[in-house]
Design a protein around this motif. Structure first.
Motif, PDB file in Angstrom:
ATOM      1  N   THR A  36       0.833  -1.208   0.000  1.00 40.26           N
ATOM      2  CA  THR A  36       0.000   0.000   0.000  1.00 40.26           C
ATOM      3  C   THR A  36       0.866   1.255   0.000  1.00 40.26           C
ATOM      4  O   THR A  36       0.600   2.214  -0.751  1.00 40.26           O
ATOM      5  CB  THR A  36      -0.934   0.005   1.224  1.00 40.26           C
ATOM      6  OG1 THR A  36      -1.787  -1.132   1.174  1.00 40.26           O
ATOM      7  CG2 THR A  36      -1.790   1.265   1.248  1.00 40.26           C
ATOM      8  N   GLN A  37       1.900   1.268   0.817  1.00 41.49           N
ATOM      9  CA  GLN A  37       2.796   2.420   0.862  1.00 41.49           C
ATOM     10  C   GLN A  37       3.485   2.639  -0.472  1.00 41.49           C
ATOM     11  O   GLN A  37       3.621   3.777  -0.938  1.00 41.49           O
ATOM     12  CB  GLN A  37       3.826   2.237   1.975  1.00 41.49           C
ATOM     13  CG  GLN A  37       3.267   2.410   3.373  1.00 41.49           C
ATOM     14  CD  GLN A  37       4.341   2.378   4.436  1.00 41.49           C
ATOM     15  OE1 GLN A  37       5.516   2.599   4.165  1.00 41.49           O
ATOM     16  NE2 GLN A  37       3.954   2.098   5.666  1.00 41.49           N
ATOM     17  N   GLN A  38       3.950   1.560  -1.096  1.00 33.81           N
ATOM     18  CA  GLN A  38       4.629   1.680  -2.383  1.00 33.81           C
ATOM     19  C   GLN A  38       3.696   2.220  -3.462  1.00 33.81           C
ATOM     20  O   GLN A  38       4.090   3.061  -4.285  1.00 33.81           O
ATOM     21  CB  GLN A  38       5.203   0.326  -2.806  1.00 33.81           C
ATOM     22  CG  GLN A  38       6.308  -0.202  -1.914  1.00 33.81           C
ATOM     23  CD  GLN A  38       7.440   0.785  -1.761  1.00 33.81           C
ATOM     24  OE1 GLN A  38       7.998   1.271  -2.750  1.00 33.81           O
ATOM     25  NE2 GLN A  38       7.794   1.094  -0.525  1.00 33.81           N
ATOM     26  N   VAL A  39       2.456   1.758  -3.464  1.00 29.91           N
ATOM     27  CA  VAL A  39       1.476   2.237  -4.439  1.00 29.91           C
ATOM     28  C   VAL A  39       1.160   3.713  -4.195  1.00 29.91           C
ATOM     29  O   VAL A  39       1.063   4.505  -5.142  1.00 29.91           O
ATOM     30  CB  VAL A  39       0.193   1.386  -4.385  1.00 29.91           C
ATOM     31  CG1 VAL A  39      -0.909   1.998  -5.253  1.00 29.91           C
ATOM     32  CG2 VAL A  39       0.491  -0.033  -4.851  1.00 29.91           C
ATOM     33  N   ILE A  93      10.311   4.880 -12.296  1.00 27.62           N
ATOM     34  CA  ILE A  93       9.735   4.778 -10.957  1.00 27.62           C
ATOM     35  C   ILE A  93       8.726   3.632 -10.902  1.00 27.62           C
ATOM     36  O   ILE A  93       8.698   2.849  -9.950  1.00 27.62           O
ATOM     37  CB  ILE A  93       9.063   6.110 -10.552  1.00 27.62           C
ATOM     38  CG1 ILE A  93      10.111   7.218 -10.437  1.00 27.62           C
ATOM     39  CG2 ILE A  93       8.316   5.946  -9.220  1.00 27.62           C
ATOM     40  CD1 ILE A  93       9.521   8.598 -10.213  1.00 27.62           C
ATOM     41  N   ARG A  94       7.909   3.521 -11.948  1.00 32.52           N
ATOM     42  CA  ARG A  94       6.898   2.468 -12.002  1.00 32.52           C
ATOM     43  C   ARG A  94       7.553   1.086 -12.052  1.00 32.52           C
ATOM     44  O   ARG A  94       7.132   0.164 -11.351  1.00 32.52           O
ATOM     45  CB  ARG A  94       5.996   2.672 -13.220  1.00 32.52           C
ATOM     46  CG  ARG A  94       4.880   1.645 -13.329  1.00 32.52           C
ATOM     47  CD  ARG A  94       3.814   2.095 -14.316  1.00 32.52           C
ATOM     48  NE  ARG A  94       4.299   2.143 -15.692  1.00 32.52           N
ATOM     49  CZ  ARG A  94       4.508   3.281 -16.365  1.00 32.52           C
ATOM     50  NH1 ARG A  94       4.300   4.454 -15.789  1.00 32.52           N
ATOM     51  NH2 ARG A  94       4.926   3.247 -17.614  1.00 32.52           N
ATOM     52  N   ALA A  95       8.596   0.951 -12.848  1.00 29.74           N
ATOM     53  CA  ALA A  95       9.296  -0.330 -12.969  1.00 29.74           C
ATOM     54  C   ALA A  95       9.919  -0.745 -11.632  1.00 29.74           C
ATOM     55  O   ALA A  95       9.874  -1.921 -11.240  1.00 29.74           O
ATOM     56  CB  ALA A  95      10.368  -0.241 -14.045  1.00 29.74           C
ATOM     57  N   LYS A  96      10.495   0.222 -10.923  1.00 28.91           N
ATOM     58  CA  LYS A  96      11.099  -0.062  -9.622  1.00 28.91           C
ATOM     59  C   LYS A  96      10.032  -0.488  -8.613  1.00 28.91           C
ATOM     60  O   LYS A  96      10.232  -1.443  -7.837  1.00 28.91           O
ATOM     61  CB  LYS A  96      11.839   1.168  -9.104  1.00 28.91           C
ATOM     62  CG  LYS A  96      12.529   0.949  -7.762  1.00 28.91           C
ATOM     63  CD  LYS A  96      13.261   2.200  -7.305  1.00 28.91           C
ATOM     64  CE  LYS A  96      13.927   1.965  -5.949  1.00 28.91           C
ATOM     65  NZ  LYS A  96      14.632   3.194  -5.488  1.00 28.91           N
ATOM     66  N   THR A  97       8.897   0.194  -8.624  1.00 31.66           N
ATOM     67  CA  THR A  97       7.803  -0.132  -7.707  1.00 31.66           C
ATOM     68  C   THR A  97       7.286  -1.546  -7.955  1.00 31.66           C
ATOM     69  O   THR A  97       7.103  -2.329  -7.013  1.00 31.66           O
ATOM     70  CB  THR A  97       6.652   0.878  -7.859  1.00 31.66           C
ATOM     71  OG1 THR A  97       7.136   2.199  -7.572  1.00 31.66           O
ATOM     72  CG2 THR A  97       5.508   0.544  -6.911  1.00 31.66           C
ATOM     73  N   THR A 155      -1.089  -5.844 -13.529  1.00 25.69           N
ATOM     74  CA  THR A 155      -1.440  -5.289 -14.837  1.00 25.69           C
ATOM     75  C   THR A 155      -1.971  -3.869 -14.693  1.00 25.69           C
ATOM     76  O   THR A 155      -1.595  -2.962 -15.440  1.00 25.69           O
ATOM     77  CB  THR A 155      -2.499  -6.173 -15.534  1.00 25.69           C
ATOM     78  OG1 THR A 155      -1.964  -7.483 -15.726  1.00 25.69           O
ATOM     79  CG2 THR A 155      -2.886  -5.582 -16.876  1.00 25.69           C
ATOM     80  N   GLY A 156      -2.855  -3.670 -13.717  1.00 27.70           N
ATOM     81  CA  GLY A 156      -3.400  -2.339 -13.474  1.00 27.70           C
ATOM     82  C   GLY A 156      -2.356  -1.351 -12.993  1.00 27.70           C
ATOM     83  O   GLY A 156      -2.408  -0.159 -13.303  1.00 27.70           O
ATOM     84  N   LEU A 157      -1.379  -1.869 -12.251  1.00 29.84           N
ATOM     85  CA  LEU A 157      -0.334  -1.003 -11.714  1.00 29.84           C
ATOM     86  C   LEU A 157       0.578  -0.478 -12.813  1.00 29.84           C
ATOM     87  O   LEU A 157       1.214   0.564 -12.655  1.00 29.84           O
ATOM     88  CB  LEU A 157       0.498  -1.798 -10.693  1.00 29.84           C
ATOM     89  CG  LEU A 157       1.300  -1.003  -9.670  1.00 29.84           C
ATOM     90  CD1 LEU A 157       0.374  -0.153  -8.815  1.00 29.84           C
ATOM     91  CD2 LEU A 157       2.103  -1.942  -8.795  1.00 29.84           C
ATOM     92  N   ALA A 158       0.642  -1.178 -13.928  1.00 26.45           N
ATOM     93  CA  ALA A 158       1.526  -0.785 -15.028  1.00 26.45           C
ATOM     94  C   ALA A 158       0.980   0.393 -15.832  1.00 26.45           C
ATOM     95  O   ALA A 158       1.630   0.877 -16.754  1.00 26.45           O
ATOM     96  CB  ALA A 158       1.760  -1.978 -15.949  1.00 26.45           C
ATOM     97  N   THR A 159      -0.201   0.852 -15.468  1.00 20.46           N
ATOM     98  CA  THR A 159      -0.816   1.983 -16.167  1.00 20.46           C
ATOM     99  C   THR A 159      -0.115   3.293 -15.807  1.00 20.46           C
ATOM    100  O   THR A 159       0.138   3.574 -14.635  1.00 20.46           O
ATOM    101  CB  THR A 159      -2.303   2.098 -15.796  1.00 20.46           C
ATOM    102  OG1 THR A 159      -2.955   0.879 -16.089  1.00 20.46           O
ATOM    103  CG2 THR A 159      -2.974   3.240 -16.553  1.00 20.46           C
ATOM    104  N   ASP A 160       0.185   4.095 -16.818  1.00 23.05           N
ATOM    105  CA  ASP A 160       0.811   5.390 -16.554  1.00 23.05           C
ATOM    106  C   ASP A 160      -0.219   6.366 -15.989  1.00 23.05           C
ATOM    107  O   ASP A 160      -1.402   6.302 -16.322  1.00 23.05           O
ATOM    108  CB  ASP A 160       1.403   5.951 -17.852  1.00 23.05           C
ATOM    109  CG  ASP A 160       2.305   7.152 -17.594  1.00 23.05           C
ATOM    110  OD1 ASP A 160       2.766   7.321 -16.448  1.00 23.05           O
ATOM    111  OD2 ASP A 160       2.541   7.931 -18.535  1.00 23.05           O
ATOM    112  N   ARG A 161       0.254   7.243 -15.130  1.00 23.01           N
ATOM    113  CA  ARG A 161      -0.596   8.252 -14.499  1.00 23.01           C
ATOM    114  C   ARG A 161      -1.738   7.620 -13.707  1.00 23.01           C
ATOM    115  O   ARG A 161      -2.888   8.062 -13.766  1.00 23.01           O
ATOM    116  CB  ARG A 161      -1.174   9.201 -15.550  1.00 23.01           C
ATOM    117  CG  ARG A 161      -0.160  10.055 -16.277  1.00 23.01           C
ATOM    118  CD  ARG A 161       0.487  11.074 -15.363  1.00 23.01           C
ATOM    119  NE  ARG A 161       1.176  12.121 -16.091  1.00 23.01           N
ATOM    120  CZ  ARG A 161       1.856  13.111 -15.520  1.00 23.01           C
ATOM    121  NH1 ARG A 161       1.935  13.163 -14.191  1.00 23.01           N
ATOM    122  NH2 ARG A 161       2.463  14.021 -16.229  1.00 23.01           N
TER     123      ARG A 161
END
Length: 219
Positions: A14-17, A36-40, A60-66
């Motif tokens: 949760t903190q990372q997201v 940043i997204r790739a590291k997360t 999959t949803g986390l890979a969305t930009d913005r």
């Protein structure tokens, strides 16, 4: 094979997201956002059950930009069924854990999110007490202690986060002659918030090691 997520792993995810969504608001460069997204995702992926469809959908949803905060909240909800929640304890079970407490104030179970609780903590303001039930050496133990009504800004000994903390003191040793040894530290006044900030079981274990009653040596 990993099939579940611990409560403190869920807090870490949760903190990372949340950090990722904050970064999206602050960073305009697409390449930096991608890094940043790739590291997360790399930090979160090892914590997830690889065979879970919910976990795969989450990634999959986390890979969305913005990614917006609203969308992030919905994604995190996908993981809740995978979390091993803190057990709901009956009044009888709690009374057994705190045998020496005659009138034990019960926690407000209806207001608790069990998938966020690595330990259970609640305050008895009338008696200036705090009660903790937490995992220690493969079992649940209960710790009661004096809890100062004075709140200050400081670092919590359990979650290692700066916030509103108060001094917790438990009796760890009694001589039987009216003298006592008390130990403790500053911890979050709000245990639910503390749990949401707790991402490492070691700090909780270290705190419990200090404040639990010492066993008398048997001859």
């Amino acid at each position: 094979m990993k099939t579940t997520i611990t409560t403190y792993e869920y807090s870490y995810i949760t903190q990372q997201v949340n950090n990722l969504t904050s970064a999206y608001l602050a960073v305009n460069d697409a390449q930096i956002r991608l890094a940043i997204r790739a590291k997360t995702i790399a930090q979160i992926t090892p914590l997830l059950p690889s065979e879970s469809l919910d976990a795969q959908q989450f990634l999959t949803g986390l890979a969305t930009d913005r990614l917006s905060r609203t969308a992030a909240t919905k994604l995190l909800e996908l993981l809740v069924p995978l979390v091993e929640p803190f057990p709901t304890l009956s009044t009888k079970q709690l009374s057994k854990i705190f045998r020496k407490v005659k009138k034990l104030k019960q926690p407000e179970w209806a207001n608790l999110q069990l998938h966020e609780l690595t330990y259970l903590g609640w305050n008895d303001g009338g008696n200036q007490k705090k009660y903790l039930v937490a995992p220690f050496e493969d079992r649940l133990i209960g710790i009661q202690g004096e809890f100062s009504p004075q709140t200050i800004k400081g670092v919590c000994a359990i979650c290692q986060t700066i916030g509103n903390v108060a001094l917790f003191l438990s009796t760890t040793k009694s001589s039987g002659l009216g003298t006592y040894t008390k130990k403790g530290n500053y911890i979050c006044r709000d245990s639910n918030q503390c749990n949401r900030q707790l991402t490492n079981l070691e700090t909780l274990t270290e705190f419990l090691t200090v404040v639990q009653p010492q066993r008398r040596n048997r001859k």
